[in-house]
Design a protein around this motif. Structure first.
Motif, PDB file in Angstrom:
ATOM      1  N   ASN A   1       1.106  -1.026   0.120  1.00  0.00           N
ATOM      2  CA  ASN A   1      -0.083   0.036   0.189  1.00  0.00           C
ATOM      3  C   ASN A   1       0.827   1.167  -0.051  1.00  0.00           C
ATOM      4  O   ASN A   1       1.674   1.562   1.069  1.00  0.00           O
ATOM      5  N   ARG A   2       1.017   2.072  -1.122  1.00  0.00           N
ATOM      6  CA  ARG A   2       1.900   3.015  -1.201  1.00  0.00           C
ATOM      7  C   ARG A   2       1.080   4.284  -1.060  1.00  0.00           C
ATOM      8  O   ARG A   2       1.438   5.614  -1.333  1.00  0.00           O
ATOM      9  N   GLY A   3      -0.109   4.369  -0.680  1.00  0.00           N
ATOM     10  CA  GLY A   3      -1.003   5.519  -0.331  1.00  0.00           C
ATOM     11  C   GLY A   3      -1.063   5.948   1.018  1.00  0.00           C
ATOM     12  O   GLY A   3      -0.622   5.339   2.006  1.00  0.00           O
ATOM     13  N   ALA A   4      -2.008   6.732   1.398  1.00  0.00           N
ATOM     14  CA  ALA A   4      -2.409   7.358   2.622  1.00  0.00           C
ATOM     15  C   ALA A   4      -3.370   6.907   3.219  1.00  0.00           C
ATOM     16  O   ALA A   4      -3.732   7.331   4.363  1.00  0.00           O
ATOM     17  N   ALA A   5      -4.093   5.889   2.862  1.00  0.00           N
ATOM     18  CA  ALA A   5      -5.705   5.480   3.178  1.00  0.00           C
ATOM     19  C   ALA A   5      -5.318   3.843   3.487  1.00  0.00           C
ATOM     20  O   ALA A   5      -4.669   3.361   2.756  1.00  0.00           O
ATOM     21  N   ASP A   6      -6.147   3.480   4.328  1.00  0.00           N
ATOM     22  CA  ASP A   6      -6.407   1.909   4.487  1.00  0.00           C
ATOM     23  C   ASP A   6      -6.778   1.498   3.065  1.00  0.00           C
ATOM     24  O   ASP A   6      -7.842   1.936   2.332  1.00  0.00           O
ATOM     25  N   MET A   7      -6.297   0.212   2.523  1.00  0.00           N
ATOM     26  CA  MET A   7      -6.545  -0.360   1.422  1.00  0.00           C
ATOM     27  C   MET A   7      -7.134  -1.566   1.270  1.00  0.00           C
ATOM     28  O   MET A   7      -6.446  -2.643   1.826  1.00  0.00           O
ATOM     29  N   PRO A   8      -8.324  -1.808   1.104  1.00  0.00           N
ATOM     30  CA  PRO A   8      -8.918  -3.225   1.105  1.00  0.00           C
ATOM     31  C   PRO A   8      -8.571  -3.877  -0.280  1.00  0.00           C
ATOM     32  O   PRO A   8      -8.821  -3.290  -1.494  1.00  0.00           O
ATOM     33  N   PHE A   9      -8.548  -5.169  -0.081  1.00  0.00           N
ATOM     34  CA  PHE A   9      -8.268  -5.983  -1.485  1.00  0.00           C
ATOM     35  C   PHE A   9      -8.525  -7.392  -1.207  1.00  0.00           C
ATOM     36  O   PHE A   9      -8.403  -7.958  -0.147  1.00  0.00           O
ATOM     37  N   GLY A  10      -8.914  -8.195  -2.467  1.00  0.00           N
ATOM     38  CA  GLY A  10      -8.773  -9.699  -2.278  1.00  0.00           C
ATOM     39  C   GLY A  10      -7.797 -10.151  -3.297  1.00  0.00           C
ATOM     40  O   GLY A  10      -7.561  -9.351  -4.294  1.00  0.00           O
ATOM     41  N   ILE A  11      -7.227 -11.327  -3.236  1.00  0.00           N
ATOM     42  CA  ILE A  11      -6.189 -11.844  -3.996  1.00  0.00           C
ATOM     43  C   ILE A  11      -6.363 -13.323  -4.044  1.00  0.00           C
ATOM     44  O   ILE A  11      -6.527 -13.981  -2.997  1.00  0.00           O
ATOM     45  N   GLY A  12      -5.903 -14.069  -5.202  1.00  0.00           N
ATOM     46  CA  GLY A  12      -6.015 -15.194  -5.299  1.00  0.00           C
ATOM     47  C   GLY A  12      -5.265 -15.889  -6.346  1.00  0.00           C
ATOM     48  O   GLY A  12      -4.821 -15.221  -7.236  1.00  0.00           O
ATOM     49  N   PHE A  13      -4.968 -17.064  -6.450  1.00  0.00           N
ATOM     50  CA  PHE A  13      -4.312 -17.816  -7.640  1.00  0.00           C
ATOM     51  C   PHE A  13      -5.286 -18.886  -8.105  1.00  0.00           C
ATOM     52  O   PHE A  13      -6.074 -19.506  -7.573  1.00  0.00           O
ATOM     53  N   HIS A  14      -5.138 -18.861  -9.443  1.00  0.00           N
ATOM     54  CA  HIS A  14      -5.947 -19.708 -10.304  1.00  0.00           C
ATOM     55  C   HIS A  14      -5.354 -20.721 -11.471  1.00  0.00           C
ATOM     56  O   HIS A  14      -5.739 -20.870 -12.504  1.00  0.00           O
ATOM     57  N   PRO A  15      -4.313 -21.612 -10.803  1.00  0.00           N
ATOM     58  CA  PRO A  15      -3.751 -22.353 -11.616  1.00  0.00           C
ATOM     59  C   PRO A  15      -4.371 -23.716 -12.009  1.00  0.00           C
ATOM     60  O   PRO A  15      -5.091 -24.029 -11.272  1.00  0.00           O
ATOM     61  N   ALA A  16      -4.300 -23.824 -13.485  1.00  0.00           N
ATOM     62  CA  ALA A  16      -4.936 -25.103 -13.900  1.00  0.00           C
ATOM     63  C   ALA A  16      -4.207 -26.231 -14.206  1.00  0.00           C
ATOM     64  O   ALA A  16      -3.195 -25.942 -15.099  1.00  0.00           O
ATOM     65  N   PHE A  17      -4.183 -27.132 -13.870  1.00  0.00           N
ATOM     66  CA  PHE A  17      -3.372 -28.383 -14.190  1.00  0.00           C
ATOM     67  C   PHE A  17      -4.162 -29.324 -15.135  1.00  0.00           C
ATOM     68  O   PHE A  17      -5.392 -29.447 -15.159  1.00  0.00           O
ATOM     69  N   VAL A  18      -3.434 -30.248 -15.931  1.00  0.00           N
ATOM     70  CA  VAL A  18      -4.200 -31.029 -16.735  1.00  0.00           C
ATOM     71  C   VAL A  18      -4.814 -32.223 -15.849  1.00  0.00           C
ATOM     72  O   VAL A  18      -4.296 -32.571 -14.936  1.00  0.00           O
TER      73      VAL A  18
END
Length: 294
Positions: free
Chosen positions: A131-148
């Motif tokens: 977070n490079r800003g001056a306010a609290d930053m909400p977010f979600g994050i995830g990974f979506h790898p597909a394997f054969v």
């Protein structure tokens, strides 16, 4: 056109694109290909990174401090051009910083860094959000790898997912991409799920809690992939019925709840990052050696 960087170490070779910082191929030294190839007949993704949301927002619109912002399912990172910041023989780091176009949808100053790193037969994919800003930053994050699916050298064998914790986590269904309020019984029995395309007719299997910090995706009597998760408490499994891939998706964040609050900060498992702070999320997948069985 996106650029592709290859990392390799004699056991594994991984190709990573600057578009989405997304892995494009994973192979072992015997030539076996483990990552889904992005065939558009089924799904063009291969291993997208989900940011700044996981899943869908109602009407594809986020509320941030009461103001509406357009946001497509799984966010914009997967369709953004990253910068290759560092590359060695066995690792690469791609970075994405806020731009004017991104601020229109997500009004925060962020830096998202995605690293792919090889060590022996293991690949670790990590995300660092700052977070490079001056306010609290909400977010979600995830990974979506597909394997054969089936795994290499395992056509015709039953395939399973086994949770390290031998748990039976409850499932939350999706309706039109939103998280339904009710829970459903776990499809796992003592940590084991026998994979069948019919499981995915109604969309992904979503496990908000209880899936633990690791699992094994394997063909019975054949090859196995073992996963370890860091700071990723949510799990999804997904394919399109009839498609030859399985997505193993560790997340820290969920789709908006059906009938629930629309504010990003109020979505399930949203991370709130203080100004100047950063957070790390990662998964490691270990591949078998040539001819290895579980």
């Amino acid at each position: 056109m996106p650029n592709i960087v290859r990392i390799e170490n004699g056991c594994l070779a991984v190709d990573v694109s600057t578009l989405g910082a997304e892995a494009q191929a994973i192979s072992t030294r015997d030539g076996a290909q483990w990552l889904w190839n992005g065939d558009a007949a089924f799904w063009t993704g291969r291993s997208p990174v989900l940011f700044p949301i996981v899943g869908r927002a109602p009407d594809d619109t986020l509320l941030i401090d009461g103001k509406p912002h357009p946001m497509a399912q799984h966010g914009f990172a997967r369709r953004s051009d990253f910068t290759l910041a560092t590359a060695t023989g066995t690792m690469c780091r791609h970075e994405l910083a806020a731009s004017d176009a991104m601020r229109a949808a997500y009004p925060f100053e962020f830096l998202l860094a995605i690293e792919h790193r090889l060590e022996g037969h293991a690949l670790t994919v990590s995300a660092e959000v700052a977070n490079r800003g001056a306010a609290d930053m909400p977010f979600g994050i995830g990974f979506h790898p597909a394997f054969v699916w089936p795994l290499p050298r395992a056509a015709g064998r039953p395939h399973t997912v086994r949770l390290d914790n031998e748990g039976e986590p409850a499932r939350r269904p999706l309706r039109q991409g939103l998280l339904a309020p009710e829970t459903e019984p776990s499809p796992f029995l003592e940590g084991r799920l026998l994979l069948d395309p019919g499981l995915f007719v109604a969309d992904a299997l979503i496990f908000p809690e209880g899936a633990g910090h690791g699992l094994t995706y394997a063909a019975e009597g054949g090859p196995a992939l073992h996963f370890r998760f860091e700071n990723l408490p949510n799990l999804a499994l997904w394919t399109k019925p009839g498609a030859p891939f399985l997505c193993v998706e560790p997340w820290h964040g969920m789709a908006a709840e059906e009938g629930g609050p629309r504010e990003l900060r109020d979505r399930p498992f949203t991370t709130m990052l203080s100004p100047g702070a950063s957070a790390r999320f990662a998964f490691t997948v270990t591949f078998p050696t040539s001819g290895e069985t579980p």
